[in-house]
Design a protein around this motif. Structure first.
Motif, PDB file in Angstrom:
ATOM      1  N   ASP B  35      12.838 -18.306 -16.176  1.00  9.02           N
ATOM      2  CA  ASP B  35      12.548 -18.337 -14.940  1.00  9.02           C
ATOM      3  C   ASP B  35      12.130 -16.976 -14.013  1.00  9.02           C
ATOM      4  O   ASP B  35      11.589 -17.163 -13.002  1.00  9.02           O
ATOM      5  N   TYR B  36      12.520 -15.993 -14.558  1.00 10.78           N
ATOM      6  CA  TYR B  36      12.486 -14.667 -13.949  1.00 10.78           C
ATOM      7  C   TYR B  36      11.097 -13.994 -14.210  1.00 10.78           C
ATOM      8  O   TYR B  36      10.853 -13.006 -13.645  1.00 10.78           O
ATOM      9  N   VAL B  37      10.543 -14.504 -15.249  1.00 11.25           N
ATOM     10  CA  VAL B  37       9.109 -13.875 -16.037  1.00 11.25           C
ATOM     11  C   VAL B  37       7.867 -14.223 -15.200  1.00 11.25           C
ATOM     12  O   VAL B  37       7.278 -13.329 -15.223  1.00 11.25           O
ATOM     13  N   VAL B  38       7.822 -15.448 -15.176  1.00 10.52           N
ATOM     14  CA  VAL B  38       6.334 -15.875 -14.946  1.00 10.52           C
ATOM     15  C   VAL B  38       6.074 -15.814 -13.449  1.00 10.52           C
ATOM     16  O   VAL B  38       6.648 -15.533 -12.662  1.00 10.52           O
ATOM     17  N   GLN B  39       4.630 -15.727 -13.333  1.00 10.29           N
ATOM     18  CA  GLN B  39       3.897 -15.611 -11.906  1.00 10.29           C
ATOM     19  C   GLN B  39       2.787 -16.414 -11.866  1.00 10.29           C
ATOM     20  O   GLN B  39       1.807 -16.317 -12.593  1.00 10.29           O
ATOM     21  N   THR B  40       2.889 -17.347 -11.110  1.00 10.08           N
ATOM     22  CA  THR B  40       1.978 -18.494 -11.180  1.00 10.08           C
ATOM     23  C   THR B  40       0.685 -18.445 -10.274  1.00 10.08           C
ATOM     24  O   THR B  40      -0.061 -19.218 -10.200  1.00 10.08           O
ATOM     25  N   ASP B  43      -0.625 -14.017  -5.573  1.00  6.09           N
ATOM     26  CA  ASP B  43       0.307 -13.867  -4.357  1.00  6.09           C
ATOM     27  C   ASP B  43       1.740 -13.712  -4.696  1.00  6.09           C
ATOM     28  O   ASP B  43       2.411 -13.129  -3.791  1.00  6.09           O
ATOM     29  N   ALA B  44       2.009 -14.373  -5.724  1.00  4.19           N
ATOM     30  CA  ALA B  44       3.537 -14.506  -6.178  1.00  4.19           C
ATOM     31  C   ALA B  44       4.069 -13.496  -6.740  1.00  4.19           C
ATOM     32  O   ALA B  44       3.124 -13.036  -7.762  1.00  4.19           O
ATOM     33  N   SER B  45       5.334 -13.238  -7.155  1.00  2.00           N
ATOM     34  CA  SER B  45       5.706 -12.248  -7.983  1.00  2.00           C
ATOM     35  C   SER B  45       6.842 -12.937  -8.817  1.00  2.00           C
ATOM     36  O   SER B  45       7.652 -13.851  -8.405  1.00  2.00           O
ATOM     37  N   PRO B  46       7.045 -12.487  -9.971  1.00  2.39           N
ATOM     38  CA  PRO B  46       8.300 -13.158 -10.724  1.00  2.39           C
ATOM     39  C   PRO B  46       9.876 -12.498 -10.306  1.00  2.39           C
ATOM     40  O   PRO B  46       9.627 -11.347  -9.508  1.00  2.39           O
ATOM     41  N   LEU B  99       2.840 -10.631 -16.652  1.00  8.30           N
ATOM     42  CA  LEU B  99       2.534 -10.436 -18.130  1.00  8.30           C
ATOM     43  C   LEU B  99       3.464  -9.555 -18.813  1.00  8.30           C
ATOM     44  O   LEU B  99       3.301  -9.062 -19.739  1.00  8.30           O
ATOM     45  N   CYS B 100       4.318  -9.005 -17.932  1.00  7.19           N
ATOM     46  CA  CYS B 100       5.512  -7.968 -18.429  1.00  7.19           C
ATOM     47  C   CYS B 100       6.553  -8.777 -19.241  1.00  7.19           C
ATOM     48  O   CYS B 100       7.596  -9.139 -18.141  1.00  7.19           O
ATOM     49  N   SER B 101       6.957  -8.885 -20.223  1.00 11.17           N
ATOM     50  CA  SER B 101       7.863  -9.621 -20.812  1.00 11.17           C
ATOM     51  C   SER B 101       9.233  -8.442 -20.408  1.00 11.17           C
ATOM     52  O   SER B 101      10.412  -8.901 -20.507  1.00 11.17           O
ATOM     53  N   ARG B 102       9.005  -7.126 -20.774  1.00 10.27           N
ATOM     54  CA  ARG B 102      10.124  -6.131 -20.695  1.00 10.27           C
ATOM     55  C   ARG B 102       9.883  -5.290 -19.239  1.00 10.27           C
ATOM     56  O   ARG B 102       8.685  -5.376 -18.868  1.00 10.27           O
ATOM     57  N   PRO B 103      10.700  -4.670 -18.901  1.00  9.77           N
ATOM     58  CA  PRO B 103      12.293  -5.014 -19.319  1.00  9.77           C
ATOM     59  C   PRO B 103      12.677  -6.205 -19.074  1.00  9.77           C
ATOM     60  O   PRO B 103      12.224  -7.092 -18.440  1.00  9.77           O
ATOM     61  N   THR B 104      13.844  -6.495 -19.828  1.00  2.45           N
ATOM     62  CA  THR B 104      14.559  -7.777 -19.789  1.00  2.45           C
ATOM     63  C   THR B 104      15.287  -8.040 -18.533  1.00  2.45           C
ATOM     64  O   THR B 104      15.560  -7.190 -17.823  1.00  2.45           O
ATOM     65  N   ASP B 155       8.329 -17.777  -4.337  1.00  2.00           N
ATOM     66  CA  ASP B 155       7.583 -17.609  -5.314  1.00  2.00           C
ATOM     67  C   ASP B 155       7.982 -18.866  -6.602  1.00  2.00           C
ATOM     68  O   ASP B 155       7.421 -19.262  -7.306  1.00  2.00           O
ATOM     69  N   LEU B 156       9.678 -18.778  -6.414  1.00  3.47           N
ATOM     70  CA  LEU B 156       9.916 -19.671  -7.559  1.00  3.47           C
ATOM     71  C   LEU B 156       9.597 -21.220  -7.153  1.00  3.47           C
ATOM     72  O   LEU B 156       9.428 -22.085  -8.259  1.00  3.47           O
ATOM     73  N   LYS B 157       9.570 -21.444  -6.027  1.00  4.84           N
ATOM     74  CA  LYS B 157       8.997 -22.964  -5.507  1.00  4.84           C
ATOM     75  C   LYS B 157       7.806 -23.071  -6.113  1.00  4.84           C
ATOM     76  O   LYS B 157       7.489 -24.175  -6.707  1.00  4.84           O
ATOM     77  N   HIS B 158       6.800 -22.344  -6.028  1.00  5.10           N
ATOM     78  CA  HIS B 158       5.597 -22.363  -6.730  1.00  5.10           C
ATOM     79  C   HIS B 158       5.564 -22.478  -8.045  1.00  5.10           C
ATOM     80  O   HIS B 158       5.036 -23.377  -8.590  1.00  5.10           O
TER      81      HIS B 158
END
Lengths: 429, 429, 429, 429
Positions: B35-40, B43-46, B99-104, B155-158
């Motif tokens: 859940d920390y990673v995606v950007q839907t 306007d939103a950020s992970p 699009l950035c899987s890293r850093p973890t 952003d998480l809500k979205h």
């Protein structure tokens, strides 16, 4: 808000109607048939469309309501020439206006003639009951057509500039010189306090967005005696103004990267020298004439670089009312220069507030306190655009002189620059 | 403008720093690593990016300047976690943050811990010479992180809403009830006159865009006792509000066609009944709670339909200062409801001015008279966004209570609605 | 076309099923949880999705039909893990696969385990009546998962390359050397005549698009002994190959301008030297290894520059069948090199026809004469993509060795290059 | 490949040149000046551009090389009228051809006249040394102009259809009837075996893409006696053909969703009845005439629905050569019907192979074995488009009769349908 201006004289307004209609046709005299048709960007429209749309305005808002036994000139012209009035039905998508080869130019002129004849007849036999409303609509229709006269010129300018053959619009109007070079720009002080701005109903016609007149509170400020000149703007360019993000709004910075802007529209660097392309031909830049065809982004970036700001529209209007009484003396469409000119050296007050270039202000285009749109379909004229646009003031070299007034609010998106848009600096006292 | 607030107490601010940092981590406790990673949406950020960026802010604006022998935690984190500071170099394109899987996630927490430790050490041995500046930067960094706490939630809500599995963020926080149903909305009058708005420097921290304090002239107006509710908004929908162009700005009308909007974001019609999706789960609409997740376009269309308008930001601030003294009593992030609640019935003044929902005002986000951006890189914090955005006031259920104040100016584009944005009606007296 | 291969042995296929499933998991061992989630371009998919989709394939096409009392593992997984089967219902839009934080990686592994267990049980008690069909579906499911194993690697490669931290996938596999430098490329002649190509049903499994076996008429031709190498490709670059339109298809020329291509994907010029980025780390280019990650456009431009052409797929298959019998000796996924290697010097025949790089042919991906898609949902597997794609042959260093055969037809759009795609020259005799 | 056709007769070719030039002008006679200017989609071009470009072809490829003291008619016409020849320099972007109001139509006709006069003079005094080359170039220029004659019609058709006034091109040509209704479609068998296809040099002119003549191996097949008719296509529509994904290629299915296609282009459902819009006006559908303005996607979907397939281009050419000798009897541009007509009932062989509608084949447009593009600039004529296009055969009602031959290969992207494109079914024996 209801249409209501001081009693209009029927003959007087009819004369203005005729004069305005003639002017639209006159502006198109230098055109080839082909020049009426194309649309070189979504913001611009073909000259043919402007001629038809301004005619539709009279037909649709006057004839269709007040002419007995009204028949539209053509059943599909409402679709073809409605601009953005949702209340008036479906229409050609704006970016597709240049895809219509028909009606022909000749058919559009027939349309113009026909509507004019019907209007003359209507006015001849106008009952007293509706006279006030019809004359008021005619008045607004005249002002509406004046706006499109300016657009005919700016849209043609874009069309000719995009063309590989670079035709000239009126090379015969190219100036030997527009007057002696002006002196230094001065800053004139205006004391803070409570002022009134907006349309004074006793002064005649105005659009709904200039109303109601209302009090504003200003702080002390100073305003430049004339718009920023090409010479001053060139100094900004040469100082790296387009390369220094600190001067720019975030959106503006993104825009100049995306579009590759490095100078105002219609400036071109030829073998190291900046040339400017005008409706009367290409020539060297005159450092003393106002810079034009700049976006709000560029105006604000220049102001930031110069350590100044733009005037608000309230400041602008108060300054104009107090320090620049002679509106009609400006460089307007009537002068047929088709380009901003040098400021004259005469006078102690503000120069070039009217005519030459529209001046970007630092004010967003929003309703005045107590604003009410016109009732009915014409309520769509102004109010529904009150978002994401900035106010410009004062008219330009492409504006008919009797179209402008100190309370007049023009508005464009901050990235637009195909109008004769310039700017004037201001600063806190 | 220079950073300068009333003398800050080092221990006090350090305590607030720690509390704020803990809260960011606590907000992420319900998250799976994924859940920390995606950007839907752009306007939103992970969440991961928010955690890193707020840390980079402290590292980049404090440690890199005041820590002797400073070494960045990682050479590429400036690229990865710089948001929009042109002065701080290149960065990941905003829409590519997801699009950035890293850093973890774990590496980001290590980054957080490391920067916190270095800051604690720096503060322990702070020389008097720089103490004022460092504490001021720490203060702004704390407020900056609070802004991102709100964004983490929205952003998480979205993200969760877009997911076919519709995970809940905090189902344990779903309310039995938020209080008794409120009575009717009242309109409270405020007399016209000259008032002062903007940040009073004696009151502590504020962003540069709230300054300087200055006089404004208001006309008589009345303001609603509470924000528009879901029940009221539903009446607008059911009256065909989304089908009637007359209520809408031109851009708004185009937007709702293009996007197919027929209700606020997160509303869904299930077998004829409107359901609302919240951070604590899906449920029926409570007609008495404030409507939220509406755009400026929708707020204005509703106001037009209701024969009212939105308050200007000047009106809003004056009304808040005079009629709603108890800011901290609102429904903020601290209450952990994660959703606006019904107004309580107690009290004669304005309700829910603070917390619950950000309130769209009718004011464009522009500089105050005499505005100066902060000197240096932090001058990019607010000023460069002053175009094409509208001001919102009052904070929301996702805002930390001690982040908000009556002069606080939030701003978004008129189409945005993934924030907890609602609105309150006003009208001329 | 019906599923029908030579009688399949239940135990043998079950063993291959287990091995294939283990390999998918093994390929993901180097990943952090975050690496399973992101999707760096629409053509690629997250590793999590690949793991789920290959599992859904078995669940949806076998368990749901043959397991008594079947219950799906999760009601929404059909939506989440259906790739493009219209017959199987709605699904996540392809470019949105990376927007799903849930299900978690752990949940996907649980899904995998559950489906595997159910399949093992199903196979244990399989009635003779359905055994043939179930084993045939299992066979196709195994081959399907092998295709996705290759995609897991190529999609991860893109993900890691796009990341500012440039993580390595398997740095432990970086080769000291892959063998001695190969000699010159030779051209081997194949006489014209009538040949048979396509799948011989006696040889075991094949996809429907390899059928039916049919006669083709070839003219005399010659085919290169090995794929074009990095050294040869570098000569093309240095000769201005990317600047000379004459070598390029019109669409290819437009593409390289629009995308700024000046070399294969994953090549970077660092201080004047070309570096190559691989799954085992960055390093200098080995001039003797096959060039890879080139589009069809680039392959054809090189061939034009070299005065040659690409082989048709018919030529390729005949050459492979006659001049390169030892398929399994190639550099496949099984070798765990994760990159194409130098050709060995041994042998007189064609080298590297299988493994190392997929080879673009000059043939469009179209149905063979008499082609019939598989009956039912699996008819969507191959046939509906037979437009605007070119055929590649021979497998790559990311293909499992037992997945490939001489009749195998891979296909991609001519602009795609994130696969291990290279090419081999041919010419008329 | 060098230009070389059987010895051309100077007078004969000059006569054909004059006739072709006159025909282009004649096709434009029904046009208003405005109709020459607009471009209603990127694939289409303004009539003015076609007239200029075909003239530029002669000026640029003949006069500029063989006329002593050559001066271009206008220095910018190379920029304005070069289509896609990279070797000939920069040019107007294709989608911007309709943004050029200048040169005027009259100027373009002056350009035409001037180039024609210069060519006549050149031919009068042609030295023997260059006669062969000049006549060969003249020949290709004539064929080139014939291609653009077809495009003038199809591009105008699109322009008029998009116009709200729906002007007719040649209402005077509207047919009473095109002949008696044809009987049933029959399938004619062709035995498999080795055949020769491609241009036979002894037969006169051909484009490079029809060469070289070469052997192909066909299997037994059957081909329909006539193209699919409107009546047959209507049955497909009414059977839900556009709603059933199983018939469609994946890209085709996506396309019909995105564009909302539910019938061929120019079909419109008016009060439940399908009407068809033609260059001679709107009318009801004739169920016996060939369906036209369908994409490859639609052709293939129909074939799938009908349990058939399309012929390959090899099959088509062999069938035409053996079963349809009378090319010139077809419904071509010369007949001035401007629309496909019913098949006549006479004859046992294939009907309507030539004229009426271009027939989509199942073959990708790729080079023949041994293909060599023309040497020099004209090598850009055909070869660089050999990707992502499908071959069509046989010419249409908009093709000049003497332009077509059995080996002629036309090619379009599978989604294009503004040409007179139809199709004929085939099946395996």
């Amino acid at each position: 808000m209801q249409l209501s201006w001081p009693a209009l004289d029927r003959n007087q307004i009819l004369e203005r109607f005729r004069k305005t209609r003639r002017l639209s046709a006159r502006l198109c005299e230098p055109l080839a048939v082909e020049d009426y048709v194309v649309q070189t960007m979504p913001d611009a429209s073909p000259a043919k469309w402007h001629l038809g749309h301004t005619t539709w305005f009279f037909e649709n808002f006057i004839l269709s309501k007040f002419e007995s036994g009204f028949e539209p000139f053509h059943a599909r012209f409402n679709f073809l020439f409605n601009s953005y009035y949702e209340s008036q039905g479906e229409r050609v998508a704006r970016p597709a206006r240049g895809l219509c080869s028909r009606p022909t130019v000749q058919e559009v002129y027939s349309y113009r003639n026909s509507v004019e004849e019907h209007l003359e007849l209507l006015l001849r036999d106008l009952s007293e009951e509706v006279e006030g409303e019809v004359l008021a609509l005619l008045e607004i229709g005249i002002h509406h057509e004046q706006q499109h006269q300016e657009l005919i010129l700016t849209d043609l300018k874009h069309c000719f500039f995009m063309n590989a053959l670079r035709p000239d619009y009126r090379p015969d109007c190219a100036p030997a010189s527009f007057g002696a070079a002006a002196g230094e720009t001065r800053f004139l002080s205006v004391p803070g306090g409570t002022y009134e701005i907006g349309h004074d109903p006793s002064r005649g016609f105005a659009y709904d967005n200039e109303c109601p007149r209302h009090a504003v509170l200003l702080q002390d400020f100073a305003i430049a005696s004339r718009p920023v000149t090409c010479g001053e703007y060139l100094a900004f360019i040469e100082d790296g103004g387009y390369q220094e993000f600190r001067h720019w709004l975030s959106d503006g910075w993104a825009r100049i990267q995306a579009e590759g802007w490095r100078a105002p529209l219609y400036w071109e660097q030829v073998e190291g020298t900046w040339k400017i392309w005008t409706l009367t031909g290409a020539r060297s830049i005159d450092p003393d004439e106002p810079v034009t065809h700049v976006s709000y982004y560029e105006a604000l970036a220049f102001a930031s670089w110069a350590g100044c700001r733009l005037a608000t529209e309230q400041e602008w209007e108060i300054a104009a009312d107090r320090l620049c009484p002679a509106i009609r003396a400006g460089n307007f469409l009537d002068q047929e220069r088709y380009h901003p000119a040098r400021a004259s050296q005469a006078g102690e007050g503000l120069q070039q507030m009217f005519g030459d270039v529209w001046e970007w202000t630092g004010s967003a285009y929003l309703p005045y306190p107590g604003y009410r749109p016109l009732a009915g379909a014409l309520g769509e004229y102004n109010g529904k655009f009150m978002i994401d646009q900035m106010v410009l003031r004062g008219g330009s070299c492409a504006t008919p002189a009797d179209h402008i007034r100190s309370s007049y609010r023009n508005f464009f998106q901050p990235y637009q620059r195909w109008q004769f848009s310039g700017f004037r600096l201001a600063r806190d006292a």
